[in-house]
Structures are given as C-alpha cells and as structure tokens.
Design a protein around this motif. Structure first.
Motif, PDB file in Angstrom:
ATOM      1  N   LEU A 141      -0.003   7.756  -3.806  1.00  0.00           N
ATOM      2  CA  LEU A 141      -1.193   6.901  -3.752  1.00  0.00           C
ATOM      3  C   LEU A 141      -1.662   6.593  -5.172  1.00  0.00           C
ATOM      4  O   LEU A 141      -1.390   7.369  -6.105  1.00  0.00           O
ATOM      5  CB  LEU A 141      -2.313   7.597  -2.973  1.00  0.00           C
ATOM      6  CG  LEU A 141      -2.042   7.844  -1.488  1.00  0.00           C
ATOM      7  CD1 LEU A 141      -3.148   8.716  -0.881  1.00  0.00           C
ATOM      8  CD2 LEU A 141      -1.933   6.514  -0.742  1.00  0.00           C
TER       9      LEU A 141
ATOM     10  N   GLY B  13       1.082  13.442   5.620  1.00  0.00           N
ATOM     11  CA  GLY B  13       0.181  13.302   4.487  1.00  0.00           C
ATOM     12  C   GLY B  13       0.670  13.914   3.198  1.00  0.00           C
ATOM     13  O   GLY B  13       0.009  13.776   2.163  1.00  0.00           O
TER      14      GLY B  13
ATOM     15  N   TRP C  79       2.935   9.647   0.237  1.00  0.00           N
ATOM     16  CA  TRP C  79       2.468   8.348   0.721  1.00  0.00           C
ATOM     17  C   TRP C  79       3.260   7.227   0.074  1.00  0.00           C
ATOM     18  O   TRP C  79       3.797   7.385  -1.022  1.00  0.00           O
ATOM     19  CB  TRP C  79       0.984   8.167   0.411  1.00  0.00           C
ATOM     20  CG  TRP C  79       0.104   9.127   1.153  1.00  0.00           C
ATOM     21  CD1 TRP C  79      -0.161  10.420   0.809  1.00  0.00           C
ATOM     22  CD2 TRP C  79      -0.574   8.882   2.377  1.00  0.00           C
ATOM     23  NE1 TRP C  79      -0.985  10.991   1.748  1.00  0.00           N
ATOM     24  CE2 TRP C  79      -1.264  10.065   2.719  1.00  0.00           C
ATOM     25  CE3 TRP C  79      -0.688   7.770   3.213  1.00  0.00           C
ATOM     26  CZ2 TRP C  79      -2.044  10.165   3.869  1.00  0.00           C
ATOM     27  CZ3 TRP C  79      -1.471   7.866   4.351  1.00  0.00           C
ATOM     28  CH2 TRP C  79      -2.132   9.058   4.677  1.00  0.00           C
TER      29      TRP C  79
ATOM     30  N   TYR D  56      -1.649   6.306   8.520  1.00  0.00           N
ATOM     31  CA  TYR D  56      -1.811   5.015   7.849  1.00  0.00           C
ATOM     32  C   TYR D  56      -3.294   4.760   7.585  1.00  0.00           C
ATOM     33  O   TYR D  56      -4.140   5.088   8.417  1.00  0.00           O
ATOM     34  CB  TYR D  56      -1.271   3.874   8.726  1.00  0.00           C
ATOM     35  CG  TYR D  56       0.222   3.946   8.916  1.00  0.00           C
ATOM     36  CD1 TYR D  56       1.089   3.323   8.028  1.00  0.00           C
ATOM     37  CD2 TYR D  56       0.765   4.670   9.981  1.00  0.00           C
ATOM     38  CE1 TYR D  56       2.464   3.419   8.196  1.00  0.00           C
ATOM     39  CE2 TYR D  56       2.136   4.771  10.149  1.00  0.00           C
ATOM     40  CZ  TYR D  56       2.980   4.140   9.254  1.00  0.00           C
ATOM     41  OH  TYR D  56       4.335   4.249   9.408  1.00  0.00           O
TER      42      TYR D  56
ATOM     43  N   SER E 137       2.126   7.421   5.473  1.00  0.00           N
ATOM     44  CA  SER E 137       2.789   8.699   5.217  1.00  0.00           C
ATOM     45  C   SER E 137       3.598   9.073   6.452  1.00  0.00           C
ATOM     46  O   SER E 137       3.105   8.986   7.571  1.00  0.00           O
ATOM     47  CB  SER E 137       1.758   9.788   4.931  1.00  0.00           C
ATOM     48  OG  SER E 137       2.375  11.065   4.920  1.00  0.00           O
TER      49      SER E 137
END
Lengths: 86, 355
Positions: free
Chosen positions: B294, B335, B338, B320, B331
């Motif tokens: 991310l 998690g 990502w 999402y 992901s």
C-alpha cells in the motif's frame, strides 16, 4: 388544458412522449395529475411530501414557476433538471 | 476471478480480475450518477444498486447482468403525504430467509424485500418507533448504514445508525430495542444527559462463525460485543487512531477483524501519509499494521464506511477497499500484502467483492 413538456429520462418514463395535456390549476396539481396519468414518473419529479424535487426546475410559458404558480388552458409547463452538479 | 462492484460518485463500475494485476472494467452503469452502494445477491446472482440522483431522488435498481438493462425496484419510498422524504439508500444486505433482502437508508429507515429485490416495503416497527422524534442525524444524515443478519436465524437482526446507535430485534423487525451499553461518546461534554447523546456508530459487523460477537467502528472508539450487540467493550488501544469508518471481519476466525484508521474526526485521511489496514487476531486485544504493497509516503486517502469488503467465506478470503482518490486495493493473503486493483476511478463510495 395546460400541457407539460418533459425531456431526458422523464420523457422516457412517460411513454417516451414529451408533451402531456393534464388538468390542473397550479403547477403542483398539474404534476400530481401527470404522475397519476404516467405512474412511471412517481417519485421522480415530486417527492413523498408532494414537493417538487430541489434540483428540478419548472417553467411556465418560459418563466420560472413555483409549486403554487397558477396555470390555465393553453399554458406550456416545462419540467427541466437544474444545471447543477460537480 | 473476483468481481468488485464499485459504487462511485460517477456511476457503478464492475471490475474483474485477480489480486496482483490491474482489474479490468467489465461494465459501467448509471454513468454520471452517484452510486452509493451495489451488491450481488449470492443466492440469485442478481445485482442491486442504490443510485441517488441529484435531480430525481434516491432509487434502487436491479439487474441480472449489470452490463444489461436495469429495472427500478418498487416501493423504495416513504409514506406519501408526510413531512419526510427518503434521502438515500446506504446499504443493501441479503437476508437469511429465501428471497429476503434489507436496505438501510436516510432518514433512519429499513426496507425489506421478500422477492429478491423486485419490490420493497418499509419496516414499520422502526419507522413508527416511539422515540423516533428524538433521533439525531450525524454529519452524513440520519443514515442507517449497517445491517447484520444472524446466520441461520431470520428473526434476529442488528442495525446501526448514525447517530442513534445500535438497534436489535428478535422478532424479524416487529419490535426494536437499543444495544448501546458501554459506548462512550467522547465528542459531547461529560455531563450531557444520556438521552441527549447522539451515538455515532460508523460501521457494524457480526462474526459469521460466532454470531453473538460483533465489532464496531465508532466515532472515536473501536468496540467489540460478545453478547450480540447488547453491551460493548472498547478495543481501540494500540491503534494510531481509533477514528475511522471501514470495518470488515474474518469469515472464519471470530477473533479476526480489520479496520482502516483515519487521523481524526477533524482530519479524515490516513494518518501520517501511510495507508495501513490494521488487523486483530485476538478480538481487539492487540492490533498489527498491514501496509505492505500500500502507499506508504505522502498518501492521504479517505476510505468511506461502505468501501471495505471481503470476498469469500473461507480461510482463503480476499480483502478489498477503495478510496475517494479513485484507488482500489486488494489482498489475497488476509491482509498480509496488498496490490493496486484500480486507479483513477471517480471517488469511491462503496466496494462489494465476490469471488
């Protein structure tokens, strides 16, 4: 008898016809009558309170009108989405 | 292949793809119109969408193929002749009974469908609740934004509304009671009478495998309930901020939950320019940041309450979320990492994922 003119999606919801002769002596009475004649329009111009939606403008013979504007035989009432958005 | 129904300020986008590569836009509907929420009913495949035209008011639509023709659902309005109009439908949820769907909206209303979303009726128990005239709206209106069914039991339902808190029913919506014990509204003076405090719940979900467990993102505070939403315990310690909107849960592990904190109620962006999802594996006793993949620099995103979802109901679930920047991230490893699924969409209002 006054005639209501629709455009865009409203026209499509009203049998794909722009002009609708309706009986009524005010703008809001005319629009209520239009909803009864064309049930597909229910909720699109008037909300549940019976008020004209905030971003819908109504013109009577070319001049901006309000819900209580008087209308009579031969009047032209245009229902037009406002020029707004972002 | 995963399908994302992304509601945006400028229409519905149907994205298809796999995490790790950009998703493709398989369809777009309601071009130019705000789409608050869309979901595909997993039982029928029907797609339902909430569209709030600035001109023509809120409408609910359905289609078997989102690229095809949409039909307007009937009955999504308040009683004629009153002094209130429907402002918006915030969320649509599949119920537990056959053909049952729920839709929540502003001003604090619940609609029910018994025919898969073709027609709807207003839940009168909530609409005519004797305390309704005391209900206070939050900044986004009197929005009923969360509907949690009870797996296998259509009689039990939990709702959350900003800013009247949690509502519970055990009789399929005939009667409603509050479930707010333990919630602390830090945004009002301490001596405010309890009856005058608006409880601004931002998001509510129920753990599928332990239905009495629920998680909540509050307006300042993250909470857990182990008694089906009657009482709440603050579990926000250890987070960079306990303010935020999005929340989703692990479909299998009832101790697993995910939130995306925002800096503060006065600064509703990801803290310090880092986009991080926070995960708990111990029911909120501790939280771990999940940011790999991310944006971690100069990224000040706003993620709205309906814009975070899970795809899949087993241990291989995907996550999402979308932001008002128009970015969507996904992901495929619960998690841990990502990837970007989409960029340069209009501001994202909602994400609904289905594998």
């Amino acid at each position: 008898m006054p005639c209501v003119y629709l455009r865009g999606p409203l026209k499509g919801l009203a049998g794909d016809r722009a002009d609708h002769e309706i009986t009524g002596d005010t703008v809001v009475a005319l629009l209520r009558g239009l909803e009864q004649a064309q049930p597909g329009l229910a909720g699109w111009i008037l909300d549940e309170r019976g008020r004209v939606r905030r971003h819908i403008n109504v013109f009577v013979n070319g001049e901006r009108g309000g819900e209580e504007t008087a209308v009579g035989g031969g009047d032209r009432v245009d229902v037009v989405p406002a020029i707004s958005g972002g | 292949m995963t399908e994302l129904l992304v509601g945006t300020k400028k229409g519905l986008f149907v994205l298809e793809g796999e995490v790790g590569a950009p998703f493709t836009v398989a369809a777009r509907a309601f071009a130019g119109e705000p789409v608050e929420y869309a979901m595909r009913d997993p039982r029928t495949g029907r797609v339902l969408a909430s569209v709030t035209s600035a001109f023509y008011g809120p409408k609910l639509w359905y289609a078997d193929d989102p690229a095809g023709e949409w039909q307007q659902a009937a009955g999504v309005s308040l009683p004629d002749g009153g002094d209130t109009a429907l402002e918006r439908i915030w969320v649509i949820v599949a119920g537990e009974a056959d053909g049952m769907l729920y839709a929540g909206g502003d001003p604090g209303v619940l609609f029910e469908s018994h025919d898969g979303g073709t027609s709807w009726t207003l839940n009168r128990g909530l609409w005519e609740h004797p305390t309704r005239d005391t209900w206070q709206p939050g900044g986004g209106g009197l929005c009923l934004h969360s509907i949690s069914t009870w797996p296998g039991d259509p009689d039990r339902l939990a709702l959350a509304m900003s800013a009247t808190g949690v509502w519970l029913t055990d009789d399929r919506g005939k009667t409603w009671r509050r479930g707010n014990e333990g919630l602390v509204a830090r945004y009002v003076p301490e001596d405010t009478p309890a009856e005058e405090i608006g409880l601004c719940v931002h998001r509510l979900h129920r753990a599928p495998t332990r239905p009495e467990r629920m998680f909540m993102q509050f307006h300042g505070g993250v909470y857990r309930s182990d008694d089906a939403g009657q009482t709440w315990t603050d579990i926000g310690a250890g987070l960079p901020s306990d303010f935020g909107f999005p929340l989703t849960l692990d479909p299998v592990d009832p101790d697993g939950a995910y939130i995306i904190p925002l800096a503060a109620d006065t600064d509703r962006v990801t803290p310090d320019g880092h986009v991080r999802v926070y995960e708990t594996r111990d029911a909120g006793a501790s939280w771990s940041p999940r940011g790999r993949g991310l944006p971690q620099r100069d990224a000040f995103l706003t993620v709205l309450r309906e814009a975070f979802d899970r795809a899949g109901d087993d241990a291989a679930f995907e996550l999402y979320f979308g932001a008002t920047s128009g970015d969507v991230f996904g992901s495929e490893d619960a998690g841990a990492s990502w990837a970007t699924a989409a960029t340069r969409l209009p501001p994202v209002y909602s994400v609904s994922a289905r594998r």
